[in-house]
Design a protein around this motif. Structure first.
Motif, PDB file in Angstrom:
ATOM      1  N   GLU A  43       0.871  -0.846   0.016  1.00 29.15           N
ATOM      2  CA  GLU A  43      -0.060  -0.067  -0.228  1.00 29.15           C
ATOM      3  C   GLU A  43       1.444   1.348  -0.362  1.00 29.15           C
ATOM      4  O   GLU A  43       0.791   1.987  -0.509  1.00 29.15           O
ATOM      5  N   ARG A  44       2.049   1.134   0.747  1.00 29.43           N
ATOM      6  CA  ARG A  44       2.613   2.225   0.819  1.00 29.43           C
ATOM      7  C   ARG A  44       3.517   2.649  -0.585  1.00 29.43           C
ATOM      8  O   ARG A  44       3.223   3.948  -1.322  1.00 29.43           O
ATOM      9  N   LEU A  45       3.721   1.507  -0.871  1.00 29.73           N
ATOM     10  CA  LEU A  45       4.614   1.582  -2.558  1.00 29.73           C
ATOM     11  C   LEU A  45       3.702   2.075  -3.316  1.00 29.73           C
ATOM     12  O   LEU A  45       3.950   2.880  -4.498  1.00 29.73           O
ATOM     13  N   ALA A  46       2.385   1.289  -3.322  1.00 29.91           N
ATOM     14  CA  ALA A  46       1.705   1.905  -4.492  1.00 29.91           C
ATOM     15  C   ALA A  46       1.432   3.135  -4.159  1.00 29.91           C
ATOM     16  O   ALA A  46       0.936   4.194  -5.421  1.00 29.91           O
ATOM     17  N   ALA A  47       0.769   4.087  -3.181  1.00 27.83           N
ATOM     18  CA  ALA A  47       1.010   5.365  -3.035  1.00 27.83           C
ATOM     19  C   ALA A  47       1.388   6.246  -3.226  1.00 27.83           C
ATOM     20  O   ALA A  47       1.750   7.309  -3.842  1.00 27.83           O
ATOM     21  N   GLU A  48       3.380   6.274  -2.977  1.00 30.86           N
ATOM     22  CA  GLU A  48       4.610   6.424  -3.112  1.00 30.86           C
ATOM     23  C   GLU A  48       4.296   6.767  -4.896  1.00 30.86           C
ATOM     24  O   GLU A  48       4.669   8.080  -5.251  1.00 30.86           O
ATOM     25  N   ASP A  49       3.725   5.696  -5.586  1.00 27.54           N
ATOM     26  CA  ASP A  49       3.950   5.318  -7.147  1.00 27.54           C
ATOM     27  C   ASP A  49       2.930   6.243  -7.932  1.00 27.54           C
ATOM     28  O   ASP A  49       2.908   7.514  -8.704  1.00 27.54           O
ATOM     29  N   ALA A  50       2.171   6.714  -7.126  1.00 29.06           N
ATOM     30  CA  ALA A  50       0.315   7.546  -6.999  1.00 29.06           C
ATOM     31  C   ALA A  50       0.997   8.478  -7.187  1.00 29.06           C
ATOM     32  O   ALA A  50       1.475   9.283  -8.185  1.00 29.06           O
ATOM     33  N   LEU A  51       1.547   9.295  -6.488  1.00 23.85           N
ATOM     34  CA  LEU A  51       2.620  10.503  -5.816  1.00 23.85           C
ATOM     35  C   LEU A  51       2.935  10.936  -6.792  1.00 23.85           C
ATOM     36  O   LEU A  51       3.070  12.061  -7.463  1.00 23.85           O
ATOM     37  N   THR A  52       4.342  10.129  -7.164  1.00 21.96           N
ATOM     38  CA  THR A  52       5.258   9.869  -8.318  1.00 21.96           C
ATOM     39  C   THR A  52       5.219  10.092  -9.730  1.00 21.96           C
ATOM     40  O   THR A  52       5.241  10.872 -10.309  1.00 21.96           O
ATOM     41  N   SER A  53       3.700   9.197 -10.087  1.00 25.18           N
ATOM     42  CA  SER A  53       3.158   9.641 -11.342  1.00 25.18           C
ATOM     43  C   SER A  53       2.017  11.054 -11.340  1.00 25.18           C
ATOM     44  O   SER A  53       1.870  11.145 -12.692  1.00 25.18           O
ATOM     45  N   THR A  54       2.098  10.995 -10.489  1.00 23.30           N
ATOM     46  CA  THR A  54       1.022  12.680 -10.775  1.00 23.30           C
ATOM     47  C   THR A  54       1.597  14.172 -10.597  1.00 23.30           C
ATOM     48  O   THR A  54       1.014  14.325 -11.234  1.00 23.30           O
ATOM     49  N   SER A  55       2.467  13.826  -9.715  1.00 18.53           N
ATOM     50  CA  SER A  55       3.607  15.101 -10.094  1.00 18.53           C
ATOM     51  C   SER A  55       4.365  14.958 -11.018  1.00 18.53           C
ATOM     52  O   SER A  55       5.488  14.213 -11.632  1.00 18.53           O
ATOM     53  N   PRO A  56       4.626  16.563 -12.239  1.00 14.04           N
ATOM     54  CA  PRO A  56       5.752  16.503 -13.019  1.00 14.04           C
ATOM     55  C   PRO A  56       6.741  16.173 -12.642  1.00 14.04           C
ATOM     56  O   PRO A  56       7.477  16.985 -12.215  1.00 14.04           O
ATOM     57  N   ALA A  57       7.490  15.416 -13.360  1.00 11.70           N
ATOM     58  CA  ALA A  57       9.056  15.176 -13.388  1.00 11.70           C
ATOM     59  C   ALA A  57       9.594  15.084 -11.774  1.00 11.70           C
ATOM     60  O   ALA A  57      10.054  15.827 -11.154  1.00 11.70           O
ATOM     61  N   ALA A  58       8.789  14.438 -11.108  1.00 10.38           N
ATOM     62  CA  ALA A  58       9.555  14.802  -9.689  1.00 10.38           C
ATOM     63  C   ALA A  58      10.429  14.012  -8.886  1.00 10.38           C
ATOM     64  O   ALA A  58       9.955  12.086  -8.642  1.00 10.38           O
ATOM     65  N   PRO A  59      11.338  13.042  -9.289  1.00  4.18           N
ATOM     66  CA  PRO A  59      12.197  12.174  -9.299  1.00  4.18           C
ATOM     67  C   PRO A  59      11.952  11.839  -7.089  1.00  4.18           C
ATOM     68  O   PRO A  59      12.063  12.779  -6.729  1.00  4.18           O
ATOM     69  N   ARG A  60      11.997  10.760  -6.935  1.00  2.61           N
ATOM     70  CA  ARG A  60      11.914  10.157  -5.532  1.00  2.61           C
ATOM     71  C   ARG A  60      13.453  10.380  -5.521  1.00  2.61           C
ATOM     72  O   ARG A  60      14.596  10.420  -5.585  1.00  2.61           O
TER      73      ARG A  60
END
Length: 140
Positions: A108-125
């Protein structure tokens, strides 16, 4: 008769426990038998997409040797073989339940992190301060 070379000497309880569940499919076999009860070989194989027949046979034999799985063979034509958890297998499955909960929260945590990075423009982890990133290494 137990003839496995996988037994001890163990350093600690975790070592002994991991020896019994080592292998990608053993914990999933435990889960499948716990959730569905008695299963035939084909039912187990269908319930574990990606497992090869060879690996499933190998793991079931090892789990039978370790007293986790009971194999019942019926002398019929065609022969029928059923697998079920022993009391020892059921207790191991209960011991693994907290690990399963931890894994669910991780997914769940990884899915939430992936959802955040896929919606923010070019926000590298960003790398963790305790986890150095070397040139060319992917940040996970």
């Amino acid at each position: 008769m137990v003839t496995s070379t996988r037994r001890g000497p163990y350093v600690c309880g975790i070592d002994a426990g991991m020896d019994v569940v080592s292998g990608k499919w053993k914990s999933l076999i435990l889960w499948e038998l716990n959730n569905h009860g008695i299963r035939r070989f084909g039912e187990l194989r269908r319930g574990l997409p990606g497992v090869s027949e060879k690996m499933l046979i190998q793991h079931l034999r090892e789990m039978e040797e370790d007293g986790l799985v009971h194999r019942e063979m019926y002398r019929e034509v065609p022969p029928r073989v059923e697998y079920s958890l022993t009391e020892h297998g059921t207790s191991l499955n209960e011991a693994l339940r907290p690990l399963g909960g931890w894994g669910t929260r991780r997914r769940e945590r990884l899915a939430a992190e992936d959802a955040l990075t896929s919606t923010s423009p070019a926000a590298p982890r960003q790398a963790s301060p305790t986890m150095p990133v070397h040139p060319g290494q992917a940040i996970v």
